[in-house]
Design a protein around this motif. Structure first.
Motif, PDB file in Angstrom:
ATOM      1  N   ASP A   8      10.891 -46.289 -15.373  1.00 49.27           N
ATOM      2  CA  ASP A   8      11.184 -47.178 -14.254  1.00 49.27           C
ATOM      3  C   ASP A   8      12.637 -47.648 -14.280  1.00 49.27           C
ATOM      4  OD1 ASP A   8       8.592 -46.889 -13.468  1.00 49.27           O
ATOM      5  OD2 ASP A   8       7.919 -48.844 -14.199  1.00 49.27           O
ATOM      6  N   THR A 242       5.628 -41.844 -14.778  1.00 52.15           N
ATOM      7  CA  THR A 242       5.261 -42.916 -13.857  1.00 52.15           C
ATOM      8  C   THR A 242       4.502 -42.302 -12.688  1.00 52.15           C
ATOM      9  OG1 THR A 242       6.108 -44.814 -12.609  1.00 52.15           O
ATOM     10  CG2 THR A 242       7.445 -42.800 -12.578  1.00 52.15           C
ATOM     11  N   ARG A 246       5.086 -45.800  -7.449  1.00 45.71           N
ATOM     12  CA  ARG A 246       6.078 -46.637  -8.120  1.00 45.71           C
ATOM     13  C   ARG A 246       7.478 -46.066  -7.935  1.00 45.71           C
ATOM     14  NH1 ARG A 246       3.296 -47.572 -13.910  1.00 45.71           N
ATOM     15  NH2 ARG A 246       5.304 -48.470 -14.468  1.00 45.71           N
ATOM     16  N   ILE A 250      10.600 -48.063  -6.247  1.00 48.00           N
ATOM     17  CA  ILE A 250      11.879 -48.204  -6.954  1.00 48.00           C
ATOM     18  C   ILE A 250      13.015 -47.671  -6.090  1.00 48.00           C
ATOM     19  CG2 ILE A 250      13.221 -47.388  -8.940  1.00 48.00           C
ATOM     20  CD1 ILE A 250      10.570 -47.428 -10.537  1.00 48.00           C
ATOM     21  N   GLU A 289       4.369 -53.512 -10.298  1.00 51.99           N
ATOM     22  CA  GLU A 289       4.425 -53.310 -11.740  1.00 51.99           C
ATOM     23  C   GLU A 289       3.430 -54.202 -12.487  1.00 51.99           C
ATOM     24  OE1 GLU A 289       6.350 -51.045 -13.336  1.00 51.99           O
ATOM     25  OE2 GLU A 289       6.891 -50.338 -11.351  1.00 51.99           O
TER      26      GLU A 289
END
Length: 307
Positions: A8, A242, A246, A250, A289
């Motif tokens: 991340d 991941t 997500r 991001i 998250e």
């Protein structure tokens, strides 16, 4: 440190790189047409990574096969589609609308994950996506919304970028990272060069007067090495740790970094709506998250990485 956290952070760094190069690219394409610029940019990046591959990871060359080349080609086609459709769409719509519509990939990624890969996103991710989408609107629009042909093209650009994330996640754990990255980057370079030959004044690519301009030279160096070679290498490497949803959240931080960069280096003022939008995107990313409660019947996480 957990691999997912490292992933991340690395992908957030990628979004920072992309967002901070908007001003550089805008300055460069005032001298060099977009597809020509992308062709040179991706070719330099691919060449740099190929030399790196030959010098330090020559063993990976043994892994070259039809499946790897096809996978890298598919990733490259969707990536090229995103860049090309966005560029053409910008001829007919505003950059703010294009930024918002491109950002809609944050919605499309979990949708495609569910439809194509049967992956149901967590509730936190769904809420994060919703809040981030509102933030994207406030950051880029904050006004009336009408649709024209440019907006439609940019929407297909968002689809292309979303599918690039999906297929990157699908293939990244199956093949050597560097080799897969080189393949997709050379694919984008080839398709961009072909497009420039067909639709642009490609002779400008060989003009020393244009290439030697500070704006063009700086943009090519920064985008080739950092925003292309390093950025896509990091994405290909860490997306396996991941989830696509997500990743999309991001990457929704990219226009936030672009707005901050434009504020400091291009004297573009941020409105109150834009500031609130930036906060919403950040909150949406953080919300996705947060851990969710596990039920006793749950045997594995719902939102697992592709692979």
């Amino acid at each position: 440190m957990q691999k997912s956290l490292i992933a991340d952070i690395s992908l957030l760094f990628v979004a920072l790189i992309w967002g901070s190069t908007f001003v550089l690219v805008q300055n460069a394409i005032s001298f060099l047409e977009p597809m020509t610029f992308n062709g040179i940019r991706f070719f330099i990046a691919g060449l740099f990574l190929f030399i790196w591959l030959v010098l330090f990871y020559r063993d990976q060359l043994r892994a070259i096969n039809k499946k790897l080349l096809l996978s890298g080609f598919i990733m490259g086609v969707w990536l090229f589609g995103g860049y090309a459709l966005q560029t053409i769409g910008l001829l007919y719509t505003t950059s703010s609308k294009a930024g918002f519509i491109t950002g809609l990939s944050v919605i499309l990624v979990p949708l495609f994950s569910f439809l194509l890969l049967k992956q149901k996103p967590k509730m936190n991710a769904v809420m994060g996506v919703a809040i981030a989408t509102v933030g994207l609107y406030l950051l880029t629009m904050a006004g009336t919304f009408s649709v024209n042909q440019g907006d439609v093209l940019v929407f297909f650009c968002a689809i292309s970028f979303a599918l690039h994330i999906i297929f990157t996640g699908k293939y990244t754990s199956l093949f050597p990272t560097l080799l897969l990255t080189v393949t997709q980057i050379f694919t984008v370079a080839g398709l961009s060069i072909l497009s420039s030959l067909l639709f642009e004044d490609w002779k400008a690519a060989f003009s020393l007067e244009i290439l030697s301009k500070n704006e063009v030279m700086l943009a090519l160096i920064v985008t080739s090495l950092f925003a292309t070679a390093i950025a896509f290498l990091l994405q290909t490497k860490f997306q396996q740790f991941t989830t696509p949803t997500r990743v999309a959240l991001i990457f929704a931080m990219e226009p936030v970094f672009a707005a901050i960069t434009a504020y400091y280096f291009a004297d573009e003022r941020l409105t109150y709506f834009a500031i609130i939008g930036c906060l919403c995107i950040f909150i949406g990313m953080i919300l996705a998250e947060l851990p969710t409660k596990k039920t006793k019947t749950t045997t594995k996480a719902i939102d697992q990485p592709i692979g």
